[in-house]
Design a protein around this motif. Structure first.
Motif, PDB file in Angstrom:
ATOM      1  N   ARG A  86      65.566   7.048  62.563  1.00  0.00           N
ATOM      2  CA  ARG A  86      66.782   6.292  62.233  1.00  0.00           C
ATOM      3  C   ARG A  86      66.438   4.847  61.881  1.00  0.00           C
ATOM      4  O   ARG A  86      66.929   4.291  60.897  1.00  0.00           O
ATOM      5  CB  ARG A  86      67.750   6.326  63.419  1.00  0.00           C
ATOM      6  CG  ARG A  86      69.016   5.484  63.217  1.00  0.00           C
ATOM      7  CD  ARG A  86      69.852   5.440  64.481  1.00  0.00           C
ATOM      8  NE  ARG A  86      69.115   4.886  65.604  1.00  0.00           N
ATOM      9  CZ  ARG A  86      68.911   3.586  65.792  1.00  0.00           C
ATOM     10  NH1 ARG A  86      69.364   2.703  64.915  1.00  0.00           N
ATOM     11  NH2 ARG A  86      68.231   3.162  66.851  1.00  0.00           N
ATOM     12  N   ARG A  87      65.544   4.260  62.663  1.00  0.00           N
ATOM     13  CA  ARG A  87      65.220   2.859  62.440  1.00  0.00           C
ATOM     14  C   ARG A  87      64.387   2.633  61.179  1.00  0.00           C
ATOM     15  O   ARG A  87      64.583   1.633  60.474  1.00  0.00           O
ATOM     16  CB  ARG A  87      64.503   2.295  63.661  1.00  0.00           C
ATOM     17  CG  ARG A  87      65.449   2.101  64.851  1.00  0.00           C
ATOM     18  CD  ARG A  87      64.788   1.314  65.962  1.00  0.00           C
ATOM     19  NE  ARG A  87      63.813   2.109  66.682  1.00  0.00           N
ATOM     20  CZ  ARG A  87      62.765   1.602  67.328  1.00  0.00           C
ATOM     21  NH1 ARG A  87      62.523   0.304  67.296  1.00  0.00           N
ATOM     22  NH2 ARG A  87      61.952   2.394  68.001  1.00  0.00           N
ATOM     23  N   VAL A  88      63.472   3.544  60.873  1.00  0.00           N
ATOM     24  CA  VAL A  88      62.682   3.354  59.659  1.00  0.00           C
ATOM     25  C   VAL A  88      63.556   3.578  58.426  1.00  0.00           C
ATOM     26  O   VAL A  88      63.424   2.860  57.416  1.00  0.00           O
ATOM     27  CB  VAL A  88      61.427   4.263  59.636  1.00  0.00           C
ATOM     28  CG1 VAL A  88      61.763   5.724  59.376  1.00  0.00           C
ATOM     29  CG2 VAL A  88      60.436   3.762  58.572  1.00  0.00           C
ATOM     30  N   ARG A  89      64.490   4.534  58.487  1.00  0.00           N
ATOM     31  CA  ARG A  89      65.415   4.723  57.360  1.00  0.00           C
ATOM     32  C   ARG A  89      66.312   3.509  57.175  1.00  0.00           C
ATOM     33  O   ARG A  89      66.609   3.104  56.049  1.00  0.00           O
ATOM     34  CB  ARG A  89      66.252   5.981  57.574  1.00  0.00           C
ATOM     35  CG  ARG A  89      65.486   7.275  57.336  1.00  0.00           C
ATOM     36  CD  ARG A  89      66.378   8.504  57.394  1.00  0.00           C
ATOM     37  NE  ARG A  89      66.854   8.794  58.730  1.00  0.00           N
ATOM     38  CZ  ARG A  89      68.131   8.824  59.094  1.00  0.00           C
ATOM     39  NH1 ARG A  89      69.081   8.529  58.215  1.00  0.00           N
ATOM     40  NH2 ARG A  89      68.468   9.118  60.330  1.00  0.00           N
ATOM     41  N   PHE A 116      58.159  -1.938  58.697  1.00  0.00           N
ATOM     42  CA  PHE A 116      58.497  -1.253  59.945  1.00  0.00           C
ATOM     43  C   PHE A 116      57.266  -0.636  60.593  1.00  0.00           C
ATOM     44  O   PHE A 116      57.054  -0.768  61.793  1.00  0.00           O
ATOM     45  CB  PHE A 116      59.545  -0.165  59.693  1.00  0.00           C
ATOM     46  CG  PHE A 116      59.981   0.547  60.945  1.00  0.00           C
ATOM     47  CD1 PHE A 116      61.033   0.056  61.706  1.00  0.00           C
ATOM     48  CD2 PHE A 116      59.350   1.705  61.371  1.00  0.00           C
ATOM     49  CE1 PHE A 116      61.431   0.696  62.874  1.00  0.00           C
ATOM     50  CE2 PHE A 116      59.729   2.350  62.542  1.00  0.00           C
ATOM     51  CZ  PHE A 116      60.782   1.838  63.289  1.00  0.00           C
ATOM     52  N   THR A 117      56.428   0.022  59.805  1.00  0.00           N
ATOM     53  CA  THR A 117      55.271   0.701  60.383  1.00  0.00           C
ATOM     54  C   THR A 117      54.227  -0.291  60.890  1.00  0.00           C
ATOM     55  O   THR A 117      53.499   0.007  61.840  1.00  0.00           O
ATOM     56  CB  THR A 117      54.632   1.681  59.387  1.00  0.00           C
ATOM     57  OG1 THR A 117      54.368   1.009  58.144  1.00  0.00           O
ATOM     58  CG2 THR A 117      55.547   2.856  59.113  1.00  0.00           C
ATOM     59  N   ALA A 118      54.144  -1.488  60.282  1.00  0.00           N
ATOM     60  CA  ALA A 118      53.238  -2.506  60.798  1.00  0.00           C
ATOM     61  C   ALA A 118      53.705  -2.976  62.175  1.00  0.00           C
ATOM     62  O   ALA A 118      52.889  -3.267  63.056  1.00  0.00           O
ATOM     63  CB  ALA A 118      53.162  -3.689  59.837  1.00  0.00           C
ATOM     64  N   THR A 143      62.802  15.723  56.630  1.00  0.00           N
ATOM     65  CA  THR A 143      63.900  16.133  55.757  1.00  0.00           C
ATOM     66  C   THR A 143      64.998  15.076  55.704  1.00  0.00           C
ATOM     67  O   THR A 143      65.631  14.896  54.665  1.00  0.00           O
ATOM     68  CB  THR A 143      64.497  17.487  56.191  1.00  0.00           C
ATOM     69  OG1 THR A 143      64.877  17.430  57.567  1.00  0.00           O
ATOM     70  CG2 THR A 143      63.507  18.604  55.980  1.00  0.00           C
ATOM     71  N   ARG A 144      65.212  14.362  56.798  1.00  0.00           N
ATOM     72  CA  ARG A 144      66.223  13.294  56.762  1.00  0.00           C
ATOM     73  C   ARG A 144      65.822  12.180  55.803  1.00  0.00           C
ATOM     74  O   ARG A 144      66.666  11.595  55.124  1.00  0.00           O
ATOM     75  CB  ARG A 144      66.454  12.729  58.164  1.00  0.00           C
ATOM     76  CG  ARG A 144      67.372  13.596  58.991  1.00  0.00           C
ATOM     77  CD  ARG A 144      67.731  12.940  60.314  1.00  0.00           C
ATOM     78  NE  ARG A 144      68.756  13.713  60.995  1.00  0.00           N
ATOM     79  CZ  ARG A 144      69.168  13.493  62.232  1.00  0.00           C
ATOM     80  NH1 ARG A 144      68.626  12.505  62.932  1.00  0.00           N
ATOM     81  NH2 ARG A 144      70.104  14.229  62.764  1.00  0.00           N
ATOM     82  N   ILE A 145      64.543  11.890  55.737  1.00  0.00           N
ATOM     83  CA  ILE A 145      64.076  10.878  54.789  1.00  0.00           C
ATOM     84  C   ILE A 145      64.192  11.406  53.365  1.00  0.00           C
ATOM     85  O   ILE A 145      64.695  10.728  52.464  1.00  0.00           O
ATOM     86  CB  ILE A 145      62.623  10.467  55.096  1.00  0.00           C
ATOM     87  CG1 ILE A 145      62.559   9.726  56.443  1.00  0.00           C
ATOM     88  CG2 ILE A 145      62.061   9.588  53.981  1.00  0.00           C
ATOM     89  CD1 ILE A 145      61.154   9.380  56.892  1.00  0.00           C
TER      90      ILE A 145
END
Length: 228
Positions: A86-89, A116-118, A143-145
């Motif tokens: 949810r947060r990365v999206r 976000f990934t950093a 799949t959500r992404i």
């Protein structure tokens, strides 16, 4: 009470697994502390070495309180995967909000993803362990992404921003996979002389990736020998 194997919907109202009632603001804050602690513990120790005791100690929360929010280690692990998703999206969508073309949106969206990934390198380890701990949650994450990604590519094709001959589903999966592996190579594995990971993706790497994407998606006329 949660049914074993049932996935938590991140759009649903948060409820206590003990009472079945919606969480109070204080309860939501406690649940957030548990998820943040779980993110750190799972990232550092992996799923099998992690324990509920280690998570609650990291969160500074009593062991008994844990069971008001999650009924097992697997439950909080699955909730963490969904929370990270949810947060990365959100990071990607927020970054893309001001883009006027699809190629601008691609560049901005990947900037949001890498930012976000950093900040949350746990995303990689947690998602990869989900393949063995909870395959259905892994599939849900991807799949959500892809669902939103595919819809955006289809809209861009109708607007003339993206090559109409591309299959948007295949393109979405390909682009997502490229972003994940670029992040793994140049964020997760990269270290400076002091052994520290980078705070952001190298701009030269980002520009090279953006050029590749622009070349892959840009509209073009029918190539020689192409009957379409």
């Amino acid at each position: 009470m949660r049914v074993p194997g049932e996935l938590v919907d991140d759009t649903a109202e948060l409820v206590s697994s003990a009472t079945g009632r919606p969480l109070t603001k204080r309860g939501e804050a406690t649940r957030r502390r548990l998820l943040e602690a779980a993110e750190a513990v799972f990232a550092e120790q992996g799923y099998h070495e992690a324990s509920i005791v280690k998570i609650t100690e990291r969160a500074g929360i009593g062991l008994g309180t844990f069971y008001l929010y999650f009924d097992s280690k697997r439950t909080i692990f699955e909730a963490l995967v969904i929370d990270l998703n949810r947060r990365v999206r959100h990071s990607m969508s927020e970054a893309m909000s001001g883009a006027s073309t699809r190629l601008e949106a691609e560049r901005a969206g990947f900037a949001g993803f890498f930012r976000f990934t950093a900040e949350h390198p746990a995303l990689y380890r947690v998602v990869r362990e989900a393949e063995f701990v909870s395959p259905e949650t892994l599939r849900l994450h991807y799949t959500r992404i892809v669902e939103g990604y595919e819809a955006g590519l289809r809209a861009a094709q109708h607007a003339g921003d993206v090559d109409p001959r591309l299959d948007p589903e295949v393109a979405a999966w390909a682009l997502m996979g490229m972003g994940e592996l670029i992040g793994m190579r140049f964020l997760l594995w990269e270290r400076d002389a002091a052994g520290r990971p980078p705070a952001e993706l190298d701009p030269a790497v980002f520009d090279a990736m953006a050029r590749f994407i622009a070349n892959a998606l840009a509209p073009r006329g029918a190539e020689k020998g192409d009957p379409s």
